[in-house]
Structures are given as C-alpha cells and as structure tokens.
Design a protein around this motif. Structure first.
Motif, short mmCIF file in Angstrom:
data_model
loop_
_atom_site.label_atom_id
_atom_site.label_comp_id
_atom_site.label_asym_id
_atom_site.label_seq_id
_atom_site.Cartn_x
_atom_site.Cartn_y
_atom_site.Cartn_z
N LEU A 1 0.97 -0.61 -0.15
CA LEU A 1 -0.18 -0.40 -0.01
C LEU A 1 0.87 1.26 0.11
CD1 LEU A 1 -2.65 -1.27 2.45
CD2 LEU A 1 -3.20 -0.79 0.05
N THR A 2 1.17 1.56 -0.53
CA THR A 2 2.61 2.80 -1.06
C THR A 2 2.12 4.18 -0.91
OG1 THR A 2 2.41 2.20 -3.44
CG2 THR A 2 4.05 1.46 -2.05
N ASN A 3 1.00 3.95 -1.65
CA ASN A 3 0.24 5.11 -0.94
C ASN A 3 -0.73 5.54 -0.28
OD1 ASN A 3 -2.14 3.65 -2.06
ND2 ASN A 3 -2.91 4.48 -3.35
N ASN A 4 -0.29 4.81 1.11
CA ASN A 4 -1.24 4.51 2.36
C ASN A 4 -0.27 5.37 3.40
OD1 ASN A 4 -1.72 3.98 4.94
ND2 ASN A 4 -3.25 3.15 4.47
N LYS A 5 -0.09 6.69 3.75
CA LYS A 5 1.05 6.83 4.89
C LYS A 5 1.25 6.69 6.10
CE LYS A 5 0.85 11.91 3.08
NZ LYS A 5 0.94 13.15 3.82
N LYS A 6 -0.34 5.78 6.87
CA LYS A 6 0.47 4.80 7.78
C LYS A 6 0.37 4.04 7.67
CE LYS A 6 -2.29 3.28 11.39
NZ LYS A 6 -3.95 2.98 12.19
N TYR A 7 0.25 3.04 6.08
CA TYR A 7 0.73 1.80 6.16
C TYR A 7 2.63 2.02 5.69
CZ TYR A 7 1.74 -2.24 3.33
OH TYR A 7 2.41 -3.89 2.60
N MET A 8 2.97 2.86 4.93
CA MET A 8 4.14 3.50 4.59
C MET A 8 5.11 3.43 6.01
SD MET A 8 4.96 2.38 1.99
CE MET A 8 6.13 3.24 1.57
N SER A 9 4.62 4.17 7.10
CA SER A 9 5.36 4.63 8.36
C SER A 9 5.58 2.97 8.93
CB SER A 9 4.31 5.41 9.43
OG SER A 9 5.11 5.72 10.23
N HIS A 10 4.42 2.21 8.99
CA HIS A 10 5.22 0.75 9.39
C HIS A 10 5.77 -0.04 8.62
CE1 HIS A 10 3.50 -3.19 11.84
NE2 HIS A 10 3.65 -3.15 10.54
N HIS A 11 5.59 0.37 8.15
CA HIS A 11 6.76 -0.62 6.45
C HIS A 11 8.02 0.43 7.76
CE1 HIS A 11 8.78 -2.05 3.39
NE2 HIS A 11 9.00 -0.81 2.66
N LYS A 12 8.72 1.55 7.31
CA LYS A 12 9.85 1.64 7.39
C LYS A 12 9.66 1.60 9.27
CE LYS A 12 11.93 6.26 8.30
NZ LYS A 12 12.99 5.45 9.72
#
Length: 73
Positions: A19-30
């Motif tokens: 979900l690269t366009n989802n900020k919360k998902y990307m924060s969790h990915h980081k």
C-alpha cells in the motif's frame, strides 16, 4: 512476509510493501525495516524488498529478478 532457504542453506527474507500510497502503512513499513536492520536483516545481504506501484500494480519481472539475483549471491 516470506523466507527463502537457498541451496547453500542461507536464509533470505522477503518483505513486500503493498500500500505505497497509504501514509500509515508506509510509516509501519519504515518501522519494520528499522527492526530488520537492527536484527542484521538488510537489503544488501539477506533481504529482498519489493513494492507495489502507487496505483497498486505489481511488476512480476522486477520481483523475479530480485529473487533470482539475491538467491544466486
């Protein structure tokens, strides 16, 4: 997301980020990537990281290349 055991008994980890366009998902990915690094699981050694495009598409050619190249080394 996945683990791969190579013929020479190495373990390669594969994390796919969808979900690269989802900020919360990307924060969790980081956060997950930081945890991996602390454990010695890093892209230049034993980690494959793949991403969906911003519109949710997946390039299987890139994924296959990443797996083949990481498993061979």
């Amino acid at each position: 997301d996945f683990t791969i055991r190579t013929d020479d008994d190495r373990i390669i980890y594969w994390e796919h980020c969808g979900l690269t366009n989802n900020k919360k998902y990307m924060s969790h990915h980081k956060w997950k990537m930081d945890i991996y690094e602390e454990a010695g699981i890093v892209p230049w050694k034993n980690l494959i990281v793949t991403y969906d495009s911003e519109n949710g598409m997946l390039d299987l050619g890139i994924i296959e290349s990443e797996i083949v190249n990481k498993v061979k080394t």
